[in-house]
Design an enzyme around this catalytic site. Structure first.
Site, PDB file in Angstrom:
ATOM      1  N   HIS A   1       0.815  -1.206   0.000  1.00 20.92           N
ATOM      2  CA  HIS A   1       0.000   0.000   0.000  1.00 20.92           C
ATOM      3  C   HIS A   1       0.853   1.262   0.000  1.00 20.92           C
ATOM      4  O   HIS A   1       0.490   2.258  -0.629  1.00 20.92           O
ATOM      5  CB  HIS A   1      -0.917  -0.013   1.227  1.00 20.92           C
ATOM      6  CG  HIS A   1      -1.922   1.090   1.252  1.00 20.92           C
ATOM      7  ND1 HIS A   1      -3.032   1.102   0.437  1.00 20.92           N
ATOM      8  CD2 HIS A   1      -1.984   2.229   1.986  1.00 20.92           C
ATOM      9  CE1 HIS A   1      -3.741   2.197   0.667  1.00 20.92           C
ATOM     10  NE2 HIS A   1      -3.129   2.891   1.601  1.00 20.92           N
TER      11      HIS A   1
ATOM     12  N   HIS B   1     -10.117   3.168  -0.544  1.00 23.45           N
ATOM     13  CA  HIS B   1     -10.299   2.745   0.849  1.00 23.45           C
ATOM     14  C   HIS B   1     -11.138   1.474   0.835  1.00 23.45           C
ATOM     15  O   HIS B   1     -12.232   1.417   1.391  1.00 23.45           O
ATOM     16  CB  HIS B   1     -10.970   3.853   1.666  1.00 23.45           C
ATOM     17  CG  HIS B   1     -10.329   4.046   3.006  1.00 23.45           C
ATOM     18  ND1 HIS B   1     -11.035   4.269   4.152  1.00 23.45           N
ATOM     19  CD2 HIS B   1      -9.022   4.036   3.383  1.00 23.45           C
ATOM     20  CE1 HIS B   1     -10.208   4.407   5.177  1.00 23.45           C
ATOM     21  NE2 HIS B   1      -8.980   4.269   4.728  1.00 23.45           N
ATOM     22  N   ASN B   2     -10.572   0.441   0.190  1.00 24.72           N
ATOM     23  CA  ASN B   2     -11.350  -0.750  -0.136  1.00 24.72           C
ATOM     24  C   ASN B   2     -11.559  -1.688   1.047  1.00 24.72           C
ATOM     25  O   ASN B   2     -12.695  -1.978   1.426  1.00 24.72           O
ATOM     26  CB  ASN B   2     -10.675  -1.497  -1.288  1.00 24.72           C
ATOM     27  CG  ASN B   2     -10.552  -0.648  -2.532  1.00 24.72           C
ATOM     28  OD1 ASN B   2     -11.337   0.269  -2.740  1.00 24.72           O
ATOM     29  ND2 ASN B   2      -9.567  -0.935  -3.368  1.00 24.72           N
TER      30      ASN B   2
ATOM     31  N   GLN C   1     -11.148   3.052  11.659  1.00 29.78           N
ATOM     32  CA  GLN C   1     -10.969   4.494  11.754  1.00 29.78           C
ATOM     33  C   GLN C   1     -12.350   5.138  11.710  1.00 29.78           C
ATOM     34  O   GLN C   1     -13.208   4.727  10.948  1.00 29.78           O
ATOM     35  CB  GLN C   1     -10.117   4.993  10.575  1.00 29.78           C
ATOM     36  CG  GLN C   1      -8.772   4.299  10.483  1.00 29.78           C
ATOM     37  CD  GLN C   1      -8.339   4.077   9.056  1.00 29.78           C
ATOM     38  OE1 GLN C   1      -9.137   3.716   8.209  1.00 29.78           O
ATOM     39  NE2 GLN C   1      -7.063   4.276   8.791  1.00 29.78           N
TER      40      GLN C   1
END
EC number: 6.3.5.3
Length: 690
Positions: free
Chosen positions: A33, A79-80, A225
């Site tokens: 990432h 943001h998978n 989050q």
């Protein structure tokens, strides 16, 4: 955890064991990432420069000139995985993160786009994911006052267990006053502004670099989050106020890998000392690893001269934000983290940032196209089935959740692209791709995604300025997936070069697959395209005008909506000739056509149903190819006088007007009443109970 070979390399290079904090830093910053270790070589082949590119890939966002007095900050992120685990908060924080990427350049965010990809709606879990992800995007975007002006919805079984949430953000900044994310001078201070740090999101970057396995891995997933749009709005105002002083030397969003990622990448040219005990915290008893790697939202890191720290603190407090002076830039290439005077990490900064060994995966081409099997259903039944497919059906049930008029720039948000007024020109935006076609022909399908987005801009007379991308794939450890990635990047680069459009930034998201559902996503190189033109609203064809087809139609059914509805198979479209895009753009710019739309999902039939549902159309060729082919590089335009098209290869297919959509085909006439079209196009909204 770090792979054994990475850990062995680090121990050999450093000549010692690593501390807990150092291990966590490498686990996240060397993750796929953050490091792009599987794709960096390929990404370097993309065309990234151009006369309007002020800052290309490598920063939080790109900077592209819009006019002499206005530049655009443009970024795209995914943001998978978080959006599958916690769909509402995952999608909301995806919006928050890309907005802060734009903000970190000193730019004011003005628009969002959201290409979204889901599993079929006959699954209750998929319907839940759609509802929650859309709600998360809507609530966050509405809460911070940044409109979602464009998007895409694609439904395919491959996204069950792994939906894709891609977000584009565009901001405006003075061309001579944008900020970058690289530290400028040793001795300057690093100031953390915004929300207090908690424990959520720990290991988020490494989590995003793994496949979504079943519940057995739930304990390894980071705490979700949680976004706070009210805090983000305060942060936007505060950072813009700081930028206005001219005293911010550099700025970076705290996203993947938290403070460790932001501070090490910011200070990578020099070095940094971070005092973890000075970070303002939301929870007591946090360890240095937790403080450094947590991915709490709504936080920014700014570099300022020592004498300007107090000014930044004053601005933060004026906006009801907490702040901390947490470190300094040093003239030694080391990344040092201390807690109450004790060193808990001391690393060569170039090893941590950019030192991850690149991966070279084995590639294996495949052939997935199947022979075409002609559907036996009547043409009218096929037509209504295609209009009812969620890829074609109306998306108002999503768009109406968004406040698309906030900031008062929106001019036209219907049909092919979004038009926003910026200065005295139009900012024109498009996004998306066709994963089903790309799966069958990765190179050609990705090239056509570029051409199709440019076609959307052309229908409004706009010239492309730049491309950003989100390259979403399954695991590159599978040779056929590694081949997909290679072919898609090469196809993207080829089309971008042919059309003279720089690829200025983006994101790579790999390991999008699920053991739980046994799925691997189809290759999804989602495109965001930004253009400029004259301010004009999209207009519908008027009664009595000629309907004209521009471009060549071929029997391309592989990956089409007809294929999705019937399983007919067939060849996917070859790469289109991008020259036709400029032809149509010039016609629109010159006012020679009164309406234009490109043909994409659902082919000519879908275009007619959406812009000319009352028309009389005559088609001499094979009815299936004429109506349902998805050959790229074709346009349906309306003209009052055919003479306006002199010199342009075209075919008049009918006129606007009448009581229904009348299709005069070579083997009979099909009449589709407006209420039948409306019922089909509203199918998805009914499925979602809107």
């Amino acid at each position: 955890m770090l792979p054994a070979h990475d850990l062995a390399l680090l121990k050999t290079t450093l000549g010692r064991d690593l501390t807990d904090v150092e291990l966590a830093c490498f686990e996240n910053l060397w993750s796929e990432h953050c490091s792009y270790r599987s794709t960096k070589r390929l990404l370097r082949t993309l065309p990234t420069t151009g006369s309007g590119v002020l800052l290309g890939p490598g920063d939080d966002a790109a900077i592209v000139r819009f006019s002499e007095t206005c530049a655009l900050a443009v970024g795209m992120e995914s943001h998978n995985h978080p959006s599958y685990v916690e769909p509402y908060d995952g999608a909301a924080t995806g919006v928050g993160g890309i907005v802060r990427d734009i903000l970190s350049m000193g730019a004011r965010p003005i628009a969002l786009m959201d290409p979204l990809y889901f599993g079929p709606l006959d699954s209750e879990k998929n319907r839940y994911l759609v509802e929650q992800i859309v709600a998360g995007i809507a609530d966050y975007g509405n809460g911070i006052g940044v409109p979602v002006v464009r998007g895409e919805l694609v439904f395919d079984p491959s996204y069950s267990g792994n939906p894709l949430v891609n977000v584009v953000c565009i901001g405006t900044v003075d061309p001579g006053r944008y900020i970058t994310a690289r530290a400028k001078r040793p001795g300057s201070r690093l100031v953390l502004v915004g929300a207090a740090t908690g424990r959520e999101g720990l290991g988020g970057a490494s989590f995003a670099s793994r496949d979504l396995a079943g519940d057995r891995d739930a304990a390894d997933r980071p705490d979700a989050q949680v976004g706070d749009p009210c805090m983000e709005k305060l942060l936007i105002d505060a950072i813009l106020a700081m930028a206005k002083t001219g005293k911010v030397l550099s700025c970076r969003d705290l996203g993947a890998a938290g403070l460790a990622g932001a501070s090490s990448e910011m200070a990578g040219t020099f070095g940094a000392v971070i005092h973890a005990d000075r970070v303002h915290l939301r929870e007591t008893g946090m360890t240095p690893r937790e403080i450094m790697l947590a991915e709490s939202q709504e936080r920014m890191l700014v570099e300022v001269a020592p004498g300007d720290v107090a000014l930044m603190g004053e601005i933060a407090e004026r906006h009801d934000l907490a702040w901390s002076d947490i470190g300094e830039v040093i003239d030694e290439p080391r990344y040092i983290v201390k807690l109450r005077g004790e060193t808990v990490a001391d690393l060569p900064i170039d090893l941590l940032v950019g030192g991850a060994p690149l991966c070279a995966w084995e590639t294996s081409p495949y052939s997935a196209e199947t022979p075409f099997v002609r559907p036996k259903a009547p043409v009218k039944d096929l037509a209504l089935g295609i209009l009812a497919h969620p890829d074609v059906a109306r998306k108002n049930w999503v768009y109406e959740r968004y406040d698309r008029e906030v900031q008062l720039r929106s001019v036209s948000l219907a049909h092919d692209a979004a038009v926003l007024r910026l200065e005295d020109k139009a900012l024109v935006l498009s996004c998306g791709c066709n994963p089903a076609q790309i799966y069958l022909k990765p190179f050609e399908g990705t090239a056509n995604a570029v051409i199709e987005n440019a076609s959307n801009l052309a229908c409004l007379g706009a010239e492309p300025l730049c491309i950003v991308d989100c390259l979403n794939f399954a695991s590159p450890e599978h040779p056929e997936i590694a081949w997909q990635i290679e072919q898609c990047v090469l196809g993207l680069g080829d089309a971008a070069r042919r059309m003279g459009i720089p690829v200025v930034g983006g994101n790579v998201s790999l390991y999008n697959e699920s053991d739980e559902f046994g799925t691997q996503i189809k290759p999804t190189p989602s495109i965001g395209m930004v253009g400029r033109g004259e301010v004009r609203e999209w207009t519908a064809p008027r009664s009595g005008e000629n309907l004209v087809l521009i471009g060549t139609t071929l029997p391309d059914f592989g990956g089409s909506v007809l294929d999705a509805v019937t399983g007919c198979g067939g060849s996917a479209p070859a790469m289109a000739d991008p020259a036709v895009v400029a032809v149509v753009r010039n016609l629109v710019e010159a006012g020679k056509v009164t309406a234009a739309t490109d043909l994409s999902r659902g082919g000519l039939l879908a275009a007619l149903a959406k812009i000319a549902p009352r028309a009389d159309v005559t088609l001499a060729g094979d009815p299936l190819a004429e109506l349902f082919s998805e050959t790229c590089g074709r346009f349906l335009v309306a003209v009052g006088d055919e003479a306006a098209l002199a010199g342009t290869e075209h075919r008049i297919i009918g006129t606007v007007g009448g009581d229904a959509l009348t299709l005069r085909l070579k083997d009979g006439t099909v009449v589709i009443a407006p209420e039948e079209i409306e019922t089909a196009l509203a199918t998805t909204a009914r499925t979602m109970r809107y």
